[in-house]
Design an enzyme around this catalytic site. Structure first.
Site, PDB file in Angstrom:
ATOM      1  N   ASP A 144      27.012  26.176  53.765  1.00  0.00           N
ATOM      2  CA  ASP A 144      27.276  27.208  52.693  1.00  0.00           C
ATOM      3  C   ASP A 144      26.529  27.177  51.673  1.00  0.00           C
ATOM      4  O   ASP A 144      26.042  26.109  51.332  1.00  0.00           O
ATOM      5  CB  ASP A 144      28.555  26.854  52.185  1.00  0.00           C
ATOM      6  CG  ASP A 144      29.841  27.121  53.163  1.00  0.00           C
ATOM      7  OD1 ASP A 144      29.554  27.956  54.140  1.00  0.00           O
ATOM      8  OD2 ASP A 144      30.847  26.655  52.713  1.00  0.00           O
ATOM      9  N   GLU A 173      50.547  33.339  26.591  1.00  0.00           N
ATOM     10  CA  GLU A 173      49.299  32.743  25.866  1.00  0.00           C
ATOM     11  C   GLU A 173      49.163  31.353  26.634  1.00  0.00           C
ATOM     12  O   GLU A 173      48.131  30.841  25.933  1.00  0.00           O
ATOM     13  CB  GLU A 173      49.710  32.716  24.512  1.00  0.00           C
ATOM     14  CG  GLU A 173      49.821  34.090  23.775  1.00  0.00           C
ATOM     15  CD  GLU A 173      48.578  35.078  23.947  1.00  0.00           C
ATOM     16  OE1 GLU A 173      47.356  34.466  23.659  1.00  0.00           O
ATOM     17  OE2 GLU A 173      48.704  36.034  24.588  1.00  0.00           O
ATOM     18  N   PRO A 225      41.631  29.005  31.541  1.00  0.00           N
ATOM     19  CA  PRO A 225      40.228  29.266  31.311  1.00  0.00           C
ATOM     20  C   PRO A 225      39.356  28.157  30.488  1.00  0.00           C
ATOM     21  O   PRO A 225      38.318  27.944  30.510  1.00  0.00           O
ATOM     22  CB  PRO A 225      40.372  30.660  30.655  1.00  0.00           C
ATOM     23  CG  PRO A 225      41.897  30.836  30.210  1.00  0.00           C
ATOM     24  CD  PRO A 225      42.564  30.045  31.047  1.00  0.00           C
ATOM     25  N   ARG A 271      39.306  25.971  53.715  1.00  0.00           N
ATOM     26  CA  ARG A 271      38.525  26.406  54.488  1.00  0.00           C
ATOM     27  C   ARG A 271      37.313  25.233  54.650  1.00  0.00           C
ATOM     28  O   ARG A 271      36.703  25.101  55.787  1.00  0.00           O
ATOM     29  CB  ARG A 271      37.399  27.777  54.056  1.00  0.00           C
ATOM     30  CG  ARG A 271      36.694  27.502  52.912  1.00  0.00           C
ATOM     31  CD  ARG A 271      36.011  28.781  52.724  1.00  0.00           C
ATOM     32  NE  ARG A 271      34.689  29.208  53.416  1.00  0.00           N
ATOM     33  CZ  ARG A 271      33.613  28.320  53.507  1.00  0.00           C
ATOM     34  NH1 ARG A 271      33.452  27.507  52.659  1.00  0.00           N
ATOM     35  NH2 ARG A 271      32.665  29.099  54.209  1.00  0.00           N
TER      36      ARG A 271
HETATM   37  N1  ADE Z   1      43.802  31.827  33.816  1.00  0.00           N
HETATM   38  C1  ADE Z   1      43.510  32.737  33.178  1.00  0.00           C
HETATM   39  N2  ADE Z   1      41.805  32.777  33.348  1.00  0.00           N
HETATM   40  C2  ADE Z   1      41.707  31.872  33.940  1.00  0.00           C
HETATM   41  C3  ADE Z   1      40.369  31.363  34.739  1.00  0.00           C
HETATM   42  N3  ADE Z   1      39.336  32.005  34.161  1.00  0.00           N
HETATM   43  N4  ADE Z   1      40.418  30.445  35.277  1.00  0.00           N
HETATM   44  C4  ADE Z   1      41.681  29.490  35.478  1.00  0.00           C
HETATM   45  N5  ADE Z   1      42.867  29.984  35.217  1.00  0.00           N
HETATM   46  C5  ADE Z   1      43.100  31.108  34.322  1.00  0.00           C
END
Ligand code: ADE
Length: 214
Positions: free
Chosen positions: A167, A114, A87, A152
């Protein structure tokens, strides 16, 4: 295009990869997908892949040894970039998918717990990618998102070659959204398909569609 995916939950990919377009692309050898179980690379006698964080704190961290060996193994077959799904990575976009679709392959690392030991991030990862500003339980769904959106774009994967060129968000449309789509029946619960679309007048249809781009 070859995708090597490193995960501790290899079965999460099965149903998705065995359906429709992705399955067909695999069969047609337009893409090759190899799922690797990180646990199999663990030298621990209980096949452990995680441990408590140094310095304390909540959660578990994926240990470096199994990840290191799994990445080195995948590297033998795949010369593309090693991508860690996290994330806190760079946000994935259509433009990014278009760039990645030109590569010969890539290796995805799906993290859990984590996170993964920082030494792996520092030495073996080429790029860190996030699919959005929210936190999932692991990198498996993000890896599938990348795999799908990149696959794709590979010529021959979609039925009609140009069908991805219009797209939403693609470079060709200058980031604009798509025009509305209609199919049969011409009237549904009193709602009619716009007349211009059934007129057969290609110029007017093109103009109408252009006017509807948001
Ligand atoms: N792992 C956990 N959340 C994620 C996200 N939003 N993007 C990529 N990998 C992740």
């Amino acid at each position: 295009m070859r995708f090597d995916i490193l995960t501790i939950f290899p079965r999460t990919f099965e149903s998705y990869l065995n359906e429709s377009i992705i399955k067909r692309a695999h069969k047609k050898k337009l893409i090759k997908i190899k799922i690797h179980d990180i646990r199999k690379f663990s030298k621990d006698k209980h096949k452990k892949v995680d441990d408590v964080p140094y310095g304390g704190g909540a959660g578990m961290v994926m240990t470096p040894q199994p990840l290191h060996d799994a990445i080195k193994y995948a590297r033998r077959y795949n010369k593309g970039p090693v991508i860690f799904l996290t994330p806190d990575g760079n946000t994935f976009t259509q433009i990014k998918a278009e760039k990645m679709a030109k590569k010969s392959g890539m290796i995805f690392i799906c993290g859990r717990y984590e996170g993964i030991d920082q030494r792996i991030r520092d030495t073996l990862i080429d790029e860190e990618i996030s699919i959005g500003n929210y936190v999932l339980t692991g990198g498996e769904l993000p890896a599938m998102v990348l795999l799908d959106s990149i696959s794709r774009l590979i010529p021959g994967v979609l039925g009609k070659e140009q069908s991805h060129e219009q797209d939403s968000f693609s470079k060709a449309l200058d980031r604009k959204k798509e025009y509305p789509h209609y199919t049969r029946p011409a009237e549904f619960k009193g709602m009619k398909v716009p007349k211009v679309l059934v007129s057969g007048h290609h110029k007017n249809i093109a103009a109408w569609r252009k006017s509807k781009l948001k």
